[in-house]
Design a protein around this motif. Structure first.
Motif, PDB file in Angstrom:
ATOM      1  N   GLY A   2       0.814  -1.203   0.000  1.00 42.72           N
ATOM      2  CA  GLY A   2       0.000   0.000   0.000  1.00 42.72           C
ATOM      3  C   GLY A   2       0.849   1.256   0.000  1.00 42.72           C
ATOM      4  O   GLY A   2       0.573   2.218  -0.736  1.00 42.72           O
ATOM      5  N   ALA A   3       1.901   1.267   0.819  1.00 44.72           N
ATOM      6  CA  ALA A   3       2.792   2.425   0.856  1.00 44.72           C
ATOM      7  C   ALA A   3       3.460   2.639  -0.498  1.00 44.72           C
ATOM      8  O   ALA A   3       3.627   3.782  -0.953  1.00 44.72           O
ATOM      9  CB  ALA A   3       3.851   2.233   1.943  1.00 44.72           C
ATOM     10  N   TRP A   4       3.823   1.545  -1.150  1.00 45.05           N
ATOM     11  CA  TRP A   4       4.462   1.630  -2.471  1.00 45.05           C
ATOM     12  C   TRP A   4       3.526   2.274  -3.490  1.00 45.05           C
ATOM     13  O   TRP A   4       3.924   3.186  -4.217  1.00 45.05           O
ATOM     14  CB  TRP A   4       4.873   0.232  -2.922  1.00 45.05           C
ATOM     15  CG  TRP A   4       5.531   0.184  -4.279  1.00 45.05           C
ATOM     16  CD1 TRP A   4       6.561   0.977  -4.711  1.00 45.05           C
ATOM     17  CD2 TRP A   4       5.202  -0.690  -5.350  1.00 45.05           C
ATOM     18  NE1 TRP A   4       6.898   0.643  -6.004  1.00 45.05           N
ATOM     19  CE2 TRP A   4       6.086  -0.386  -6.420  1.00 45.05           C
ATOM     20  CE3 TRP A   4       4.271  -1.711  -5.514  1.00 45.05           C
ATOM     21  CZ2 TRP A   4       6.054  -1.056  -7.641  1.00 45.05           C
ATOM     22  CZ3 TRP A   4       4.241  -2.392  -6.733  1.00 45.05           C
ATOM     23  CH2 TRP A   4       5.107  -2.071  -7.774  1.00 45.05           C
ATOM     24  N   THR A   5       2.291   1.815  -3.528  1.00 45.31           N
ATOM     25  CA  THR A   5       1.339   2.363  -4.494  1.00 45.31           C
ATOM     26  C   THR A   5       1.035   3.835  -4.191  1.00 45.31           C
ATOM     27  O   THR A   5       0.976   4.667  -5.090  1.00 45.31           O
ATOM     28  CB  THR A   5       0.030   1.557  -4.506  1.00 45.31           C
ATOM     29  OG1 THR A   5      -0.551   1.593  -3.194  1.00 45.31           O
ATOM     30  CG2 THR A   5       0.270   0.117  -4.906  1.00 45.31           C
ATOM     31  N   SER A  43       8.809   4.594  -9.301  1.00 45.03           N
ATOM     32  CA  SER A  43       8.260   3.294  -8.902  1.00 45.03           C
ATOM     33  C   SER A  43       9.332   2.431  -8.263  1.00 45.03           C
ATOM     34  O   SER A  43       9.120   1.789  -7.229  1.00 45.03           O
ATOM     35  CB  SER A  43       7.651   2.580 -10.120  1.00 45.03           C
ATOM     36  OG  SER A  43       6.490   3.222 -10.571  1.00 45.03           O
ATOM     37  N   VAL A  44      10.514   2.413  -8.885  1.00 44.92           N
ATOM     38  CA  VAL A  44      11.637   1.636  -8.347  1.00 44.92           C
ATOM     39  C   VAL A  44      12.113   2.233  -7.028  1.00 44.92           C
ATOM     40  O   VAL A  44      12.352   1.506  -6.048  1.00 44.92           O
ATOM     41  CB  VAL A  44      12.800   1.599  -9.374  1.00 44.92           C
ATOM     42  CG1 VAL A  44      14.040   0.927  -8.745  1.00 44.92           C
ATOM     43  CG2 VAL A  44      12.378   0.885 -10.644  1.00 44.92           C
ATOM     44  N   LEU A  45      12.213   3.554  -6.982  1.00 42.34           N
ATOM     45  CA  LEU A  45      12.677   4.218  -5.758  1.00 42.34           C
ATOM     46  C   LEU A  45      11.718   3.989  -4.600  1.00 42.34           C
ATOM     47  O   LEU A  45      12.133   3.674  -3.473  1.00 42.34           O
ATOM     48  CB  LEU A  45      12.837   5.712  -6.015  1.00 42.34           C
ATOM     49  CG  LEU A  45      13.266   6.575  -4.823  1.00 42.34           C
ATOM     50  CD1 LEU A  45      14.644   6.133  -4.319  1.00 42.34           C
ATOM     51  CD2 LEU A  45      13.293   8.048  -5.205  1.00 42.34           C
ATOM     52  N   ALA A  46      10.411   4.139  -4.864  1.00 42.59           N
ATOM     53  CA  ALA A  46       9.427   3.929  -3.814  1.00 42.59           C
ATOM     54  C   ALA A  46       9.450   2.481  -3.326  1.00 42.59           C
ATOM     55  O   ALA A  46       9.264   2.222  -2.125  1.00 42.59           O
ATOM     56  CB  ALA A  46       8.025   4.279  -4.331  1.00 42.59           C
TER      57      ALA A  46
END
Length: 352
Positions: free
Chosen positions: A204-207, A345-348
């Protein structure tokens, strides 16, 4: 005597003529506003069709508006009302959008996410602008896409566009691109979820830290479960919150650039709608529900009304889009934004 009568009738006729002109103007103005809402309705209906449901009402309405412009041309007779939708209704929608931001939740529960969100926003904007410069892409569209990628999609683009004095067509092109790319990324996230080594909260945090629109965050976060969706929305709220300081930074940046302009013609007015956005955020956080109890149905109605206002405003912008401009202006900024989207996206993913 007859000369005097002629003057008398002329004096009586002038106010009547002005009244007719005002009545005609008001009719065309109302017709223009109604026209943007009619296309917004068509966008709402189109978004209920499988496939189009993925890009949502706003992007569907912009698509219809652009197609209308290419086939029938700009509705010149309705210009006053269309311009009202694309400017006044746009700012009104941004002000009301502030009700979606719960400042207390962001500051109390998402402070760690907020710090990471700030990094994500900074990198998204800088990378998009840097890649766009290397590609010699349209700088205004690229900046709008960088802001939309980093913050909260169409709403951020709409908030920033008046500050940097973006053309209506550039704003509409940017909104269309952000909706398309964000939808693609949201679907890819959903496909990848089962194979990623992330807990529900981490997913969820990633999205929430990396996807473009709130709708895209919900699209990708919901399959991860309630915990994932709650964390996704919290992370996204942090990015929406950071729209406020970002706008102030952009105001200062544009003013400093204008001061160096040899023509001395560029003037940057303070975006008063930003104060409205902040006020609504404070009211939604600390007044509604605690000091003033309002039914959830009312809040849902306001949220839905905000979406309709923003959609009608985007229709007004979309009617200014020429496909020739899209072909010549959009491809390189799209590429720059895609590079930035993959990078954040990769960094998150590494930060969760």
């Amino acid at each position: 005597m007859s000369f005097g009568k002629t003057e008398h009738h002329k004096e009586e006729g002038e106010p009547l003529q002005r009244q007719k002109e005002k009545s005609s103007f008001f009719g065309l103005w109302a017709g223009g506003v109604a026209f943007t809402f009619f296309i917004a309705l068509l966008g709402f209906l189109l978004a209920r069709i499988p496939g189009f449901s993925l890009i949502g009402q706003m992007a569907s309405a912009i698509l219809i508006a652009v197609v209308f412009r290419q086939i029938f041309g700009y509705p010149e007779a309705l210009r006053p009302g269309v311009a009202f939708s694309s400017k006044v209704l746009l700012r009104t929608a941004i002000v009301l959008y502030g009700l979606k931001l719960n400042i207390h939740t962001v500051l109390q529960d998402g402070l760690g996410l907020l710090i990471r969100d700030a990094g994500i926003i900074t990198i998204a904007i800088l990378v998009t602008v840097w890649v766009a410069k290397r590609l010699r892409a349209n700088p205004v569209i690229s900046l709008l896409l960088g802001v939309g990628t980093g913050v909260c999609g169409a709403a951020a683009i709409a908030a920033v566009a008046p500050i940097i004095k973006a053309k209506d067509e550039d704003t509409a092109i940017s909104v269309g691109i952000i909706a398309l790319v964000g939808t693609v990324f949201g679907i890819v996230y959903t496909i990848l979820r089962p194979v990623l080594p992330l807990t529900g909260a981490e997913y969820g945090a990633w999205t929430g830290m990396s996807l473009h629109e709130i709708a895209h965050v919900v699209l990708a976060g919901a399959p991860g479960g309630q915990e994932a969706l709650a964390m996704a929305l919290l992370a996204k709220l942090g990015r929406v919150f950071l729209l406020i300081p970002l706008c102030f930074i952009l105001v200062y940046w544009v003013k400093s650039r204008s001061g160096k302009d040899s023509t001395g013609n560029a003037k940057v007015g303070f975006p008063l709608f930003l104060l409205g956005f902040i006020a609504m955020s404070i009211i939604g956080t600390y007044v509604l529900g605690s000091v003033i109890v309002v039914p959830q149905g009312f809040m849902d109605f306001v949220s839905s009304g905000t979406t309709w206002l923003l959609t009608a405003a985007m229709v007004g912008l979309g009617l200014n889009v020429s496909l020739q401009d899209v072909r010549t202006k959009a491809l390189k900024p799209l590429l720059a934004m895609s590079v930035a989207s993959v990078l954040i996206s990769v960094l998150a993913f590494l930060l969760v």
